[in-house]
Design a protein around this motif. Sequence first.
Motif, short mmCIF file in Angstrom:
data_model
loop_
_atom_site.label_atom_id
_atom_site.label_comp_id
_atom_site.label_asym_id
_atom_site.label_seq_id
_atom_site.Cartn_x
_atom_site.Cartn_y
_atom_site.Cartn_z
N LEU A 1 -27.50 -57.06 2.59
CA LEU A 1 -27.44 -55.60 2.67
C LEU A 1 -25.97 -55.24 2.74
CD1 LEU A 1 -30.09 -55.16 5.48
CD2 LEU A 1 -30.41 -54.49 3.10
N PHE A 2 -25.55 -54.29 1.92
CA PHE A 2 -24.14 -53.89 1.92
C PHE A 2 -24.06 -52.39 2.15
CE2 PHE A 2 -19.98 -52.80 0.30
CZ PHE A 2 -19.20 -53.83 0.77
N PHE A 3 -23.36 -52.00 3.22
CA PHE A 3 -23.22 -50.60 3.60
C PHE A 3 -21.82 -50.13 3.22
CE2 PHE A 3 -26.67 -52.30 5.91
CZ PHE A 3 -27.56 -51.26 6.12
N TYR A 4 -21.75 -49.10 2.38
CA TYR A 4 -20.48 -48.64 1.81
C TYR A 4 -20.40 -47.12 1.93
CZ TYR A 4 -16.67 -48.59 -1.65
OH TYR A 4 -15.47 -48.43 -2.28
N GLN A 5 -19.22 -46.57 1.78
CA GLN A 5 -18.99 -45.13 1.88
C GLN A 5 -19.59 -44.60 3.19
OE1 GLN A 5 -20.37 -43.63 -1.91
NE2 GLN A 5 -18.52 -44.29 -2.95
N ASP A 6 -20.31 -43.47 3.15
CA ASP A 6 -20.87 -42.89 4.37
C ASP A 6 -22.00 -43.72 4.98
OD1 ASP A 6 -19.09 -40.80 4.48
OD2 ASP A 6 -20.41 -39.39 3.46
N ALA A 7 -22.49 -44.70 4.27
CA ALA A 7 -23.55 -45.55 4.82
C ALA A 7 -23.07 -46.40 5.99
CB ALA A 7 -24.13 -46.46 3.73
N VAL A 8 -21.76 -46.53 6.15
CA VAL A 8 -21.26 -47.31 7.29
C VAL A 8 -21.71 -46.70 8.62
CG1 VAL A 8 -19.29 -48.18 5.96
CG2 VAL A 8 -19.00 -46.17 7.44
N HIS A 9 -22.00 -45.41 8.62
CA HIS A 9 -22.48 -44.77 9.85
C HIS A 9 -23.85 -45.28 10.26
CE1 HIS A 9 -19.13 -42.04 10.16
NE2 HIS A 9 -19.30 -41.67 8.91
N ASN A 10 -24.60 -45.89 9.34
CA ASN A 10 -25.88 -46.50 9.68
C ASN A 10 -25.70 -47.70 10.61
OD1 ASN A 10 -28.25 -45.27 8.15
ND2 ASN A 10 -26.68 -45.42 6.55
N ALA A 11 -24.49 -48.24 10.67
CA ALA A 11 -24.22 -49.40 11.51
C ALA A 11 -23.57 -49.04 12.83
CB ALA A 11 -23.33 -50.38 10.74
N SER A 12 -23.34 -47.77 13.06
CA SER A 12 -22.68 -47.33 14.29
C SER A 12 -23.67 -47.26 15.44
CB SER A 12 -22.04 -45.95 14.08
OG SER A 12 -21.55 -45.45 15.31
N ASN A 13 -23.27 -47.80 16.58
CA ASN A 13 -24.13 -47.68 17.76
C ASN A 13 -23.78 -46.45 18.58
OD1 ASN A 13 -21.83 -48.42 19.20
ND2 ASN A 13 -22.51 -50.51 19.53
N ALA A 14 -22.91 -45.59 18.04
CA ALA A 14 -22.52 -44.36 18.74
C ALA A 14 -23.31 -43.15 18.26
CB ALA A 14 -21.03 -44.10 18.56
N ALA A 15 -24.11 -43.30 17.23
CA ALA A 15 -24.87 -42.18 16.69
C ALA A 15 -25.98 -41.77 17.65
CB ALA A 15 -25.47 -42.54 15.33
N VAL A 16 -26.12 -40.46 17.85
CA VAL A 16 -27.19 -39.93 18.69
C VAL A 16 -27.87 -38.81 17.91
CG1 VAL A 16 -27.79 -38.89 20.91
CG2 VAL A 16 -25.82 -40.44 20.75
N PRO A 17 -28.86 -39.16 17.11
CA PRO A 17 -29.55 -38.13 16.32
C PRO A 17 -30.42 -37.25 17.22
CG PRO A 17 -30.58 -40.24 15.98
CD PRO A 17 -29.39 -40.49 16.85
N PRO A 18 -30.75 -36.05 16.77
CA PRO A 18 -31.65 -35.20 17.55
C PRO A 18 -32.97 -35.93 17.84
CG PRO A 18 -30.70 -33.98 15.73
CD PRO A 18 -30.32 -35.41 15.52
N GLN A 19 -33.60 -35.58 18.96
CA GLN A 19 -34.81 -36.27 19.39
C GLN A 19 -35.96 -36.14 18.41
OE1 GLN A 19 -35.67 -34.84 23.32
NE2 GLN A 19 -34.11 -36.13 24.26
N ASP A 20 -35.96 -35.08 17.60
CA ASP A 20 -37.05 -34.90 16.66
C ASP A 20 -36.76 -35.51 15.29
OD1 ASP A 20 -35.10 -33.04 16.00
OD2 ASP A 20 -36.52 -31.49 15.43
N GLU A 21 -35.67 -36.29 15.18
CA GLU A 21 -35.32 -36.96 13.93
C GLU A 21 -35.39 -38.47 14.10
OE1 GLU A 21 -31.59 -35.74 12.26
OE2 GLU A 21 -32.10 -33.61 12.38
N LEU A 22 -35.59 -39.13 13.00
CA LEU A 22 -35.61 -40.59 12.96
C LEU A 22 -34.22 -41.13 13.29
CD1 LEU A 22 -37.56 -42.88 12.15
CD2 LEU A 22 -36.70 -42.63 9.82
#
Length: 130
Positions: free
Chosen positions: A36-57
């Motif tokens: 799996l290769f994460f490039y451009q803005d997809a690198v944010h998928n690997a961040s453990n700092a993301a806190v999406p809204p509770q009603d989102e995946l």
Amino acid sequence: MKFAIALFSAPHAPSSRRALRFAEAALASGHEIVRLFFYQDAVHNASNAAVPPQDELNLPAEWGVFVRHHRLDAVVCIAAALRRGVLNEEEARRYGRPSANLGEPWDLSGLGQLHEAAQMADRLVCFGGP
């Protein structure tokens, strides 16, 4: 069949969810994912700092669970990650940043890893992008 999967879009983009579902379906059907290769803005998928809204995946968390569970080779493009502030411990120290937000199971590496994955796989499947 051996797949290499490249993801280019941020966690909130529909293509990020489609990429994860494709990867799950590929493995469930008996196929192999060589990388799996994460490039451009997809690198944010690997961040453990993301806190999406509770009603989102929480796609970053789901990607992490998926990669760990299947012991996949998951590479985050180092240039794209540094530009977007996604750092592992080593890079945080190197650039004097107070903390890292990239941990297990992700590896930072260069674009050559995408080229290598395309050579190892039967198919390179890309999700997202401009």
